[in-house]
Design a protein around this motif. Structure first.
Motif, PDB file in Angstrom:
ATOM      1  N   UNK A  81    -147.382  13.257 -34.923  1.00 43.24           N
ATOM      2  CA  UNK A  81    -148.897  13.659 -34.116  1.00 43.24           C
ATOM      3  C   UNK A  81    -148.500  13.787 -32.401  1.00 43.24           C
ATOM      4  N   UNK A  82    -147.631  12.856 -32.145  1.00 43.71           N
ATOM      5  CA  UNK A  82    -146.661  13.181 -30.787  1.00 43.71           C
ATOM      6  C   UNK A  82    -146.426  15.016 -30.439  1.00 43.71           C
ATOM      7  N   UNK A  83    -145.981  15.677 -31.511  1.00 41.45           N
ATOM      8  CA  UNK A  83    -145.467  17.480 -31.386  1.00 41.45           C
ATOM      9  C   UNK A  83    -147.149  17.679 -31.401  1.00 41.45           C
ATOM     10  N   UNK A 118    -162.690  26.508 -34.878  1.00 39.77           N
ATOM     11  CA  UNK A 118    -163.722  24.597 -35.038  1.00 39.77           C
ATOM     12  C   UNK A 118    -164.107  25.091 -36.118  1.00 39.77           C
ATOM     13  N   UNK A 119    -164.774  26.437 -36.858  1.00 36.70           N
ATOM     14  CA  UNK A 119    -165.637  26.917 -37.964  1.00 36.70           C
ATOM     15  C   UNK A 119    -164.388  26.628 -38.952  1.00 36.70           C
ATOM     16  N   UNK A 120    -163.687  26.521 -39.065  1.00 34.63           N
ATOM     17  CA  UNK A 120    -163.097  27.484 -40.397  1.00 34.63           C
ATOM     18  C   UNK A 120    -162.314  25.346 -40.545  1.00 34.63           C
ATOM     19  N   UNK A 121    -162.956  24.280 -41.569  1.00 32.64           N
ATOM     20  CA  UNK A 121    -162.289  22.999 -41.958  1.00 32.64           C
ATOM     21  C   UNK A 121    -160.801  22.828 -41.770  1.00 32.64           C
ATOM     22  N   UNK A 122    -159.880  21.631 -41.279  1.00 35.40           N
ATOM     23  CA  UNK A 122    -158.684  21.906 -41.291  1.00 35.40           C
ATOM     24  C   UNK A 122    -157.772  21.837 -42.548  1.00 35.40           C
ATOM     25  N   UNK A 123    -158.583  21.568 -44.354  1.00 40.83           N
ATOM     26  CA  UNK A 123    -157.404  21.441 -45.361  1.00 40.83           C
ATOM     27  C   UNK A 123    -157.736  23.338 -45.257  1.00 40.83           C
ATOM     28  N   UNK A 124    -158.863  23.516 -45.360  1.00 40.27           N
ATOM     29  CA  UNK A 124    -158.684  25.197 -45.486  1.00 40.27           C
ATOM     30  C   UNK A 124    -157.825  25.266 -44.719  1.00 40.27           C
ATOM     31  N   UNK A 125    -157.197  25.266 -43.115  1.00 37.23           N
ATOM     32  CA  UNK A 125    -156.439  25.507 -42.576  1.00 37.23           C
ATOM     33  C   UNK A 125    -155.032  26.104 -43.334  1.00 37.23           C
ATOM     34  N   UNK A 213    -157.985  10.152 -25.238  1.00 35.96           N
ATOM     35  CA  UNK A 213    -157.700  10.162 -26.242  1.00 35.96           C
ATOM     36  C   UNK A 213    -158.154   9.834 -27.489  1.00 35.96           C
ATOM     37  N   UNK A 214    -159.574   9.812 -27.260  1.00 39.07           N
ATOM     38  CA  UNK A 214    -160.491  10.334 -29.082  1.00 39.07           C
ATOM     39  C   UNK A 214    -158.967  11.172 -29.852  1.00 39.07           C
ATOM     40  N   UNK A 215    -158.828  12.702 -29.030  1.00 41.80           N
ATOM     41  CA  UNK A 215    -158.320  12.822 -30.103  1.00 41.80           C
ATOM     42  C   UNK A 215    -156.972  12.551 -30.402  1.00 41.80           C
ATOM     43  N   UNK A 216    -156.142  12.231 -29.940  1.00 40.61           N
ATOM     44  CA  UNK A 216    -155.261  11.589 -30.075  1.00 40.61           C
ATOM     45  C   UNK A 216    -154.901  10.695 -30.973  1.00 40.61           C
ATOM     46  N   UNK A 217    -156.347   9.738 -31.190  1.00 41.39           N
ATOM     47  CA  UNK A 217    -156.925   9.064 -32.652  1.00 41.39           C
ATOM     48  C   UNK A 217    -157.054   9.078 -33.217  1.00 41.39           C
ATOM     49  N   UNK A 220    -153.473  11.040 -35.345  1.00 38.90           N
ATOM     50  CA  UNK A 220    -153.211  10.671 -35.773  1.00 38.90           C
ATOM     51  C   UNK A 220    -153.140   9.833 -37.462  1.00 38.90           C
ATOM     52  N   UNK A 221    -155.065  10.125 -37.122  1.00 33.47           N
ATOM     53  CA  UNK A 221    -155.248   9.773 -38.781  1.00 33.47           C
ATOM     54  C   UNK A 221    -155.507  11.493 -39.525  1.00 33.47           C
ATOM     55  N   UNK A 222    -155.311  12.086 -38.386  1.00 33.27           N
ATOM     56  CA  UNK A 222    -156.041  13.436 -38.933  1.00 33.27           C
ATOM     57  C   UNK A 222    -154.839  13.571 -40.013  1.00 33.27           C
ATOM     58  N   UNK A 223    -153.823  13.435 -39.332  1.00 32.96           N
ATOM     59  CA  UNK A 223    -151.919  13.423 -39.886  1.00 32.96           C
ATOM     60  C   UNK A 223    -152.383  13.465 -41.509  1.00 32.96           C
ATOM     61  N   UNK A 224    -152.821  12.065 -41.978  1.00 32.49           N
ATOM     62  CA  UNK A 224    -153.069  12.273 -43.817  1.00 32.49           C
ATOM     63  C   UNK A 224    -153.117  12.871 -44.244  1.00 32.49           C
ATOM     64  N   UNK A 225    -154.197  13.884 -44.079  1.00 33.19           N
ATOM     65  CA  UNK A 225    -154.566  15.169 -44.834  1.00 33.19           C
ATOM     66  C   UNK A 225    -153.408  16.309 -44.711  1.00 33.19           C
ATOM     67  N   UNK A 226    -151.954  15.813 -44.052  1.00 36.01           N
ATOM     68  CA  UNK A 226    -150.792  16.729 -44.941  1.00 36.01           C
ATOM     69  C   UNK A 226    -150.110  16.610 -46.116  1.00 36.01           C
TER      70      UNK A 226
END
Length: 285
Positions: A81-83, A118-125, A213-217, A220-226
């Motif tokens: 998340x920090x990186x 912003x058009x491509x879902x993060x999972x697809x990326x 701040x909202x992006x940071x949170x 953090x939660x979005x890293x679970x997709x990795x």
């Protein structure tokens, strides 16, 4: 003093007695109180059902909450998340500068980047970057499979995704600064660096910090997709355990509690940062 003089002095009317003052009776809001009672009852029922439900296996949650594998996964999640946030905002700031540039080519490149990612879902990326070896088997004479580990793929994919949003956040913060103040600083002979450091950035941060701040949170939660590309983060660590023990719900609760704890701490830190940059304004409360 003569009686004529006394007659000319205006007399103060008698103040009414306290008993004569009309009593203000607050409006009784029976509906709101009834709704509050219902909400509290439902909340209590929900908490009781979670605490008493043996399927959660809270003893198992306690055993694995601070286990070595879970803590290693938590550390990788925090590090990732920090990186991603540092690299994402660095690239996003550059893109924002391009978008605000007078050069039409730079503006077009910045706009195209933001539109694309912003058009491509993060999972697809992530899946595209994970399978990039099918498109480019070798890069600089090195096999792509050996060059990009799952962690490197996660950093690249998440950073490029976050940079698109960070660019808009930074651009919006800069545009929120009154143009007249910048022109006044120019009239005073302040250099470009001093204008940005003393006038633009302090005011822009008021608009940048809340969404950042909202992006940071969210990151953090979005890293679970990795976990889908086998990066050993917090969620993947919990999955490895419950694939072995078949204790799915308790291990998912371990991950849930850690995510909730860390996001709560980040939310508290965000509040203090917002207050710091809101000093001297009516929002500094």
């Amino acid at each position: 003093m003569s009686s004529d003089t006394l007659a000319k002095i205006p007399t103060v009317p008698d103040t009414p007695e306290p008993a004569d003052v009309p009593r203000i009776v607050p409006q009784r809001r029976y509906g709101q109180w009834a709704a509050a009672v219902v909400v509290l009852a439902l909340l209590g029922f929900a908490v009781d059902s979670v605490v008493r439900n043996k399927a959660f296996q809270w003893d198992v949650v306690g055993d694995y909450f601070t286990s070595d594998s879970v803590l290693r996964g938590l550390w990788l999640t925090l590090w990732l998340t920090a990186v991603v946030m540092v690299l994402g905002f660095a690239l996003g700031t550059l893109l924002a500068a391009f978008r605000l540039s007078a050069n039409p080519v730079l503006r077009a490149v910045s706009w195209g980047y933001v539109w694309l990612f912003r058009s491509i879902p993060i999972l697809v990326q992530l899946l595209l970057w994970f399978n990039i070896g099918a498109l480019y088997p070798r890069v600089f004479g090195v096999r792509t499979v050996d060059l990009l580990s799952p962690v490197a793929v996660a950093i690249i994919g998440l950073t490029l995704h976050e940079a698109a949003y960070a660019a808009e956040v930074v651009r919006g913060g800069i545009l929120s600064v009154d143009r007249g103040q910048i022109e006044a600083a120019q009239a005073l002979g302040l250099s470009r660096w001093r204008r940005w450091r003393r006038i633009v950035l302090p005011q822009a941060m008021r608009a940048i910090v809340p969404p950042a701040g909202n992006m940071l949170i969210g990151t953090l939660k979005g890293t679970s997709i990795v976990s889908v590309i086998a990066v050993n983060d917090l969620l993947f660590s919990a999955q490895l355990i419950y694939h072995r023990t078949y204790q799915v719900i308790p291990l998912l609760m371990v991950a849930t509690l850690w995510y909730a704890l860390v996001t709560t701490l980040l939310g508290i830190a965000q509040t203090f940062v917002e207050k710091h940059y809101a000093r001297g304004t009516e929002n500094a409360r």
